[in-house]
Design an enzyme around this catalytic site. Sequence first.
Site, PDB file in Angstrom:
ATOM      1  N   HIS A  50      76.659  47.534  59.879  1.00 37.45           N
ATOM      2  CA  HIS A  50      75.909  46.835  60.920  1.00 37.45           C
ATOM      3  C   HIS A  50      75.429  47.849  61.951  1.00 37.45           C
ATOM      4  CE1 HIS A  50      80.153  46.710  62.477  1.00 37.45           C
ATOM      5  NE2 HIS A  50      79.523  47.251  63.499  1.00 37.45           N
TER       6      HIS A  50
HETATM    7  C1  T46 Z   1      81.895  48.745  65.024  1.00 37.06           C
HETATM    8  C2  T46 Z   1      82.921  49.279  64.116  1.00 37.06           C
HETATM    9  C3  T46 Z   1      83.217  50.741  64.348  1.00 37.06           C
HETATM   10  C4  T46 Z   1      86.624  40.360  67.356  1.00 37.06           C
HETATM   11  O1  T46 Z   1      86.995  39.174  67.416  1.00 37.06           O
HETATM   12  N1  T46 Z   1      86.574  41.126  68.502  1.00 37.06           N
HETATM   13  C5  T46 Z   1      86.166  42.439  68.484  1.00 37.06           C
HETATM   14  O2  T46 Z   1      86.135  43.085  69.540  1.00 37.06           O
HETATM   15  C6  T46 Z   1      85.783  43.010  67.216  1.00 37.06           C
HETATM   16  C7  T46 Z   1      85.318  44.465  67.147  1.00 37.06           C
HETATM   17  C8  T46 Z   1      85.821  42.236  66.097  1.00 37.06           C
HETATM   18  N2  T46 Z   1      86.240  40.929  66.166  1.00 37.06           N
HETATM   19  C9  T46 Z   1      86.320  40.139  64.939  1.00 37.06           C
HETATM   20  C10 T46 Z   1      84.960  39.851  64.298  1.00 37.06           C
HETATM   21  C11 T46 Z   1      85.286  39.742  62.816  1.00 37.06           C
HETATM   22  O3  T46 Z   1      85.669  38.415  62.521  1.00 37.06           O
HETATM   23  O4  T46 Z   1      87.054  40.863  63.957  1.00 37.06           O
HETATM   24  C12 T46 Z   1      86.520  40.646  62.663  1.00 37.06           C
HETATM   25  C13 T46 Z   1      86.210  41.963  61.971  1.00 37.06           C
HETATM   26  O5  T46 Z   1      85.105  42.605  62.656  1.00 37.06           O
HETATM   27  P1  T46 Z   1      84.018  43.504  61.906  1.00 37.06           P
HETATM   28  O6  T46 Z   1      83.801  42.966  60.532  1.00 37.06           O
HETATM   29  O7  T46 Z   1      82.819  43.625  62.794  1.00 37.06           O
HETATM   30  O8  T46 Z   1      84.798  44.906  61.802  1.00 37.06           O
HETATM   31  P2  T46 Z   1      84.229  46.343  61.395  1.00 37.06           P
HETATM   32  O9  T46 Z   1      85.415  47.197  61.225  1.00 37.06           O
HETATM   33  O10 T46 Z   1      83.277  46.245  60.266  1.00 37.06           O
HETATM   34  O11 T46 Z   1      83.381  46.832  62.661  1.00 37.06           O
HETATM   35  C14 T46 Z   1      84.008  47.124  63.905  1.00 37.06           C
HETATM   36  C15 T46 Z   1      83.189  46.581  65.091  1.00 37.06           C
HETATM   37  O12 T46 Z   1      82.891  45.187  64.901  1.00 37.06           O
HETATM   38  C16 T46 Z   1      81.893  47.300  65.343  1.00 37.06           C
HETATM   39  O13 T46 Z   1      81.481  47.080  66.666  1.00 37.06           O
HETATM   40  O14 T46 Z   1      80.993  49.449  65.424  1.00 37.06           O
HETATM   41  O15 T46 Z   1      84.137  48.537  64.080  1.00 37.06           O
END
Ligand code: T46
Length: 132
Positions: A50
């Site tokens: 993303h």
């Molecule tokens: C990024 C990379 C480096 C939350 O509820 N609060 C939060 O602050 C975050 C970051 C995520 N979430 C929830 C949203 C999803 O349901 O946690 C779940 C997993 O998130 P995501 O699929 O976005 O995780 P990554 O590891 O793909 O990405 C994260 C960050 O979202 C993003 O900002 O740059 O780490």
Amino acid sequence: MKGVKELSFPVIGDFRGNLIALEGNKDIPFDVKRVYYIFDNKQDVVRGKHAHYNLKQVIFCPSGQCDFMLDNGEEKKTITLSSPDKAIYIEGNVWREFTNFSKGCSVVVLASEHYDESDYIRNYDDFIKAVK
Ligand code: T46
């Protein structure tokens, strides 16, 4: 690379070991509003996939290592984060994918904003339209 800078944090070391102190608006180039960390990653998964419209982030691996593929729409680059004193600062609209998590890898993210799903671009074609 436009939208990405590599940072080195000062290490305060003595006979007991090392310490790194990070202060918002000093060592970190923004006011830190949120901290999150990623750990126990499966070695063959891809995380990220993303970009963000507005979020600024400083990202580092205090333990273990992983690869960050960064794409600003003009250029792609892969940076391996493998040291607690090395970080990447992402301030622009940059697509990221992180892979190759070593055993015991943890990733810490310092972010400029509270969590807001509407700031995410989760489709690569939408990202390309947004940066062009
Ligand atoms: C990024 C990379 C480096 C939350 O509820 N609060 C939060 O602050 C975050 C970051 C995520 N979430 C929830 C949203 C999803 O349901 O946690 C779940 C997993 O998130 P995501 O699929 O976005 O995780 P990554 O590891 O793909 O990405 C994260 C960050 O979202 C993003 O900002 O740059 O780490």
